[in-house]
Structures are given as C-alpha cells and as structure tokens.
Design a protein around this motif. Structure first.
Motif: not given
Length: 278
Positions: A108-134
């Motif tokens: 998720a890069g730097p944008l994935g590490g702030i705000l929600e990403g700082a509170s929920r580590p790994g969340h956005f990597s998991g989200m982007l992975t499934v979005v790309q697959k779908l």
C-alpha cells in the motif's frame, strides 16, 4: 433476474458473453442503503452490474471483528434483486485464495501507513490485494466505491494508476442516516446510547467544515469530540484532497476514526481552505 454464483468458473462463464460495459460494486455484505446507492449509480452507468460479497480475511487484524462481522447473504441477495443487479458473486475464502494465504500481496506504500493504516497495520495491503483480484476476475470496466472509506478510495485510485489497470474508479458521496450518522454495516453493533454518542462524529466534521482556516477547523471539531464522553478518538486529521498536507487554499479533507462502545467508526467530509473560500 439476479443470479447468485460462488465460483470463479461460474463468474468467467457469466461475464464472457457480456457485450457492453461491466460495473462492479465490491462489498463485504450486510448491505445497507449506502450499498444500494452504489448499485443504483452502477446501473445508471453500465449494461451489466456485478456485486461481490466477500469478507476478506487479509484486511482484518488479529484483534478485529472478522469472525463476528455480520454475514446476511440471503437478505443481501434480495437487496441486489430489488436494485436490478445482474450478478452476485459470493465466493468462499478458498475460491478467492485457492493456494491459501497469498505469498505475494499488494504494497500500500506510504499512503497506506497513515491514518487507518497506522491504526490497522496491514489492512490496506489486504484490501488492495482482494480489490485487484476482484477487478481481474469480474473484468470490470468501472468500479464504484463510497467516499466514506476515503483513504481506501484514494489508495485504489493510486493502485489503478500506478499499475495502469484498464478500469475506471468512481467515487460516490457518503450516504448518511437522517440524523447524520454515516451508514456502515458496523452501525448495527451500536446500542441506543452508543448511537447517540456516535452522532458526535458527523457533528464535529460538519462544524469543522464551516471553517476555512485549518487550525480553527481542527480545533472546532476537536472540541465537539472532547465534549462527548462516549467517544474515544483514534485520530482526527485535516489533509489535502489527496490525503497529503493541507493546502493554504483549496480543497481539503477532515477525517475521523473513533471507538464508540466496542465499535470502531470512521467518517470524513470535504472542506475548502483559504481566506477566499467563504
């Protein structure tokens, strides 16, 4: 007629003969009016609308609510029928991740590490992975996402641009309850007292958005949240429209995340900064 399918082979067979534009609305189920608005916008745009329903384990942390996340497939399919959706794709975990947890996921890069990403580590990597697959599985030409999850929307747009994916990402304004609470599948967890306390989030954002000076806007929103003892703020941030630093003048975004009772809620509003904004 809305068709419910569960496998990627069924999905491939269903989309192969579609001659026109395909739109997808990705959800984790427990559909509400906000999801219905996304479906309606998709139907205005595309010839064939797919709704995906999948509670993605990759975007839940170890102490989050994956197991108790509401699963209401029968009601969800009925909602899709009422909205004229052509296809509901509700795969199992093994169907989406046939080899188990993927060894290669999206960064998720730097944008994935702030705000929600700082509170929920790994969340956005998991989200982007499934979005790309779908996106690949549905062969979508356009995908609709709500602005309530504004950081998610920004990251999906960035992923699509960086990877040069041939799909349009359409954002749809946040849908709210009559009292101002942003619609969310998690709202059903709120008790009556929690629900009253949760209204401080949208109230704080509305008040902040009336100000054109960034520190004043933040202070106004902070005061309203601090005056509500039932709200435990995770973050309140004022950013630019791209989630970078707020500009001296121009469009910005005010975002909040907080726990109310045992439920974590997020919300955001647009605002305009600068002396000439009023």
């Amino acid at each position: 007629m809305t068709h419910l399918i569960h496998t990627r082979d069924q999905l491939a067979t269903a989309v192969a003969p579609v001659p026109g534009e395909i739109a997808v609305v990705m959800t984790m189920g427990a559909l509400h009016e906000g999801h219905r608005v996304l479906m309606r916008e998709a139907r205005k745009r595309a010839d064939f609308v797919i709704v995906t329903i999948f509670v993605n384990p990759l975007q839940f942390g170890p102490n989050e609510d994956f197991e108790k996340y509401p699963r209401t497939l029968e009601a969800d399919v009925e909602a899709c029928r009422e909205e004229g959706v052509a296809l509901v794709f509700a795969p199992s975990r093994d169907e989406v991740y046939p080899t188990g947890a993927p060894s290669i996921t999206m960064n998720a890069g730097p944008l994935g590490g702030i705000l929600e990403g700082a509170s929920r580590p790994g969340h956005f990597s998991g989200m982007l992975t499934v979005v790309q697959k779908l996106l690949m599985l549905t062969r979508a030409d356009v995908a609709f996402f709500g602005e309530k999850d504004f950081q998610q929307l920004a990251l999906i747009r960035r992923m699509v641009a960086d990877l040069e994916l041939d799909v349009e990402i359409a954002g749809v304004p946040t849908v709210r309850e009559p009292d101002g609470l942003a619609m969310s599948s998690r709202n059903r967890y709120l008790s009556a007292d929690d629900r009253r306390a949760a209204l401080a989030l949208s109230r704080a954002l509305r008040e902040g958005a009336t100000h054109t000076d960034a520190p004043v806007a933040l202070a106004a929103a902070t005061k309203i949240l601090a005056d509500e003892p039932g709200v435990r703020v995770d973050y309140l941030a004022l950013t630019g429209a791209d989630l970078g630093d707020p500009p001296p003048a121009g469009p910005g975004r005010l975002l909040v995340a907080a726990r109310v009772g045992s439920t974590r809620l997020i919300d955001n509003v647009a605002l305009t900064l600068g002396a000439g904004a009023a």
